[in-house]
Structure formats: structure tokens, C-alpha cells
Design a protein around this motif. Structure first.
Motif: not given
Length: 308
Positions: A220-236, A238-249
Motif C-alpha cells: 500500500q505504501n511504496e516507501g515502506e522498508d522491506f527489511s522489516y518483512v525479512i526480520a519478521f519472517f526470520l523471527g518466525t 528462528a522460533c520454529l527451529y527452536q521447537c525443532y531442536l527441543f523435539v529432535y536431537y
């Protein structure tokens, strides 16, 4: 003469002896069978819940339930039905007497040695068949054994495996401890571990939702920073990978968990302008808590030789 010679209670995941008979015979045959007890205790997690090992003049029978195994040594001519009825009585009394949380967290060998009093009384009853008054239970057990006979373990199979057949020479560290193979099972899940797993999933879902919202805002706004999108998906991720590490060796599991936590911190630092302090604190705290639970949930190891 057919009779029960000894019995013991062992924790399945690591072979830690919780209780045992204290008046077993000292004959060479019985002493040899004690070696089989040790070998079996190291393999309990890999064996069915009801097994029999025939060792010439003696039989070793055991049943496992709720992370605890009940083992007994008897002469070869002792009736199988009586043997498993005996083990069934030990199991019911042990579960009734002791909290399973205590058995799971026990560290010291034979910490429930007082259970030997019940073992001795029950053994005396089963060694004197005239005093048995459990005909209905015997009939039920006879039917159960016919429908689901115990798994027969051979001495050669046990000796060749010796509890460590699945480990190669590269799986041993210089400290003398056994390192976990890639398929190594992890220790049982604790309540804090479940909480950390659920919270990590929640953080991953929150990051994912915010990531899609960031994409909508970007369109909707061309001036928005795309890097925020990357940061959110990297955070997702990372959280899912923590779940994987907790369940599997996996290899380098602890290092990976710390690196994943570092990525969570970096993502939240970058998203500082889009989140308030409480949100940042929540995401970082959950990441740290999950990292701690991954560190605490270690692969199942084999206990040292407790002379079972």
C-alpha cells in the motif's frame, strides 16, 4: 525345584536400579544371570514391554510400564503365568506406593530399597503355590499371555548387542562418556519444556502475522522498508527451529540453540521501532527460556554400572 530367586525394579530410560532383592543366591549360575540383568537394563528402552530371556537353568522375565521395568529371575521350570502375575503385582504396588515424578527424577541407585520388603513377601507367596489365592488373576494372565505372548530374547542376541550395537567407535568421547547418535532419543518432556514449546510456537505465529501485515503495508505504501518483512519472517523461522531442536536431537544441538536465540535477539533489536518494550521483552524472554529447555533436555544416556 521351581522358584523365584530374585527381583529388581529398574528405570527404563537409563537402567538406574530403584530397588532389588537383597537375599539372592550366590551360585555361579545366578551370578552369571546378574550379568544378563545388567545387559538387559541397558536395552530396556529398545525392547517390548514384556519379554523373557532363557539362560539354561534360569529364566529372566520382565515387564515395563510408565518408564519403570520390573525384572525377576526364576528357575527354568517356574510357570510363566505365575512369573508374570508376580511381576504384575510388583508393578501395581510400586505405582500405588511411589509417585512417578520421584522415579523419573531419582539420581541415587536403590533409592526405593524399602520396596524390597514387599518383594520378599510377594516372592514367598509365589514360591509357595499352595498359599496363592489369586486363581482369577492367574486365569486372566494365562489368557493375556496366550493372546500376547512375551517376546523371547536369545542369549546370543543379547550378548552380541550388549546394549551398544547401534553405536560406532566415533560415538565415544575421550572423557569416557557416550555421545548421542543422530537417532538418539531425548529425555522425557517436562512441564517447563512443554510451556517453552507452546510459547515458541506462539512467538512464531505472532511474527508470521506481523510479517504478512508488513507485506500488506509495503504494497500500500511504496516507501515502506522491506527489511522489516525479512526480520519478521526470520523471527518466525528462528522460533520454529527452536521447537525443532527441543523435539529432535541433532549434531551441535546446543550451539545451534544459542545461535538461534542470537538471531531472535537481532530480529527484535531491528524491530525496535515497531514493537513496544513489553513485546520485545516477551519475545526475548521466551527465546531465552526455550534455549534453556533445549539445553536441559539432553539425550538419554546409559547409567554407569550400578551392579544390578
Amino acid at each position: 525345584m521351581s522358584m523365584i530367586l530374585s527381583a529388581s525394579v529398574v528405570r527404563v530410560r537409563d537402567g538406574l536400579p530403584l530397588s532389588a532383592s537383597t537375599d539372592y543366591e550366590q551360585s555361579s549360575g545366578v551370578q552369571e544371570c546378574r550379568k544378563y540383568f545388567k545387559m538387559l537394563s541397558k536395552k530396556l528402552s529398545q525392547l517390548p514391554d514384556r519379554c523373557t530371556l532363557k539362560t539354561g537353568q534360569y529364566n529372566i522375565n520382565f515387564i515395563s510400564s510408565l518408564g519403570v521395568s520390573y525384572m525377576m529371575l526364576c528357575t527354568e521350570n517356574y510357570p510363566s503365568v505365575l512369573a508374570f502375575c508376580f511381576l504384575d503385582e510388583l508393578q501395581k504396588e510400586f505405582i500405588t506406593t511411589y509417585n512417578m515424578m520421584k522415579t523419573n527424577t531419582a539420581i541415587r541407585p536403590y533409592c526405593f530399597i524399602e520396596f524390597d520388603n514387599f518383594i520378599q513377601r510377594t516372592k514367598q507367596r509365589y514360591n509357595n503355590t499352595r498359599s496363592l489365592s489369586t486363581k482369577m488373576n492367574l486365569a486372566d494372565m494365562q489368557t493375556e499371555i496366550k493372546l500376547r505372548p512375551p517376546y523371547q530374547i536369545s542369549v546370543s542376541e543379547l550378548s552380541s548387542a550388549n546394549g551398544f550395537a547401534h553405536l560406532s567407535a566415533a560415538d565415544y568421547k575421550g572423557t569416557g562418556k557416550i555421545s548421542a547418535a543422530p537417532h538418539q532419543r531425548l529425555e522425557p518432556v517436562t512441564l517447563p519444556g512443554i510451556v517453552s514449546f507452546v510459547l515458541s510456537l506462539l512467538c512464531g505465529a505472532l511474527n508470521l502475522i506481523r510479517g504478512f501485515h508488513a507485506i500488506e503495508s509495503l504494497l500500500q505504501n511504496e516507501g515502506e522498508d522491506f527489511s522489516y518483512v525479512i526480520a519478521f519472517f526470520l523471527g518466525t523461522a528462528a522460533c520454529l527451529y527452536q521447537c525443532y531442536l527441543f523435539v529432535y536431537y541433532t549434531g551441535w544441538r546446543n550451539v545451534k540453540s544459542f545461535l538461534t536465540f542470537g538471531l531472535i535477539c537481532l530480529c527484535n533489536m531491528y524491530l525496535y521501532e515497531l514493537r513496544n518494550l513489553w513485546q520485545l521483552f516477551f519475545h526475548v524472554t521466551v527465546g531465552a527460556f526455550s534455549t534453556l529447555q533445549i539445553r536441559l533436555r539432553q539425550p538419554q544416556g546409559k547409567s554407569p554400572d550400578y551392579n544390578v
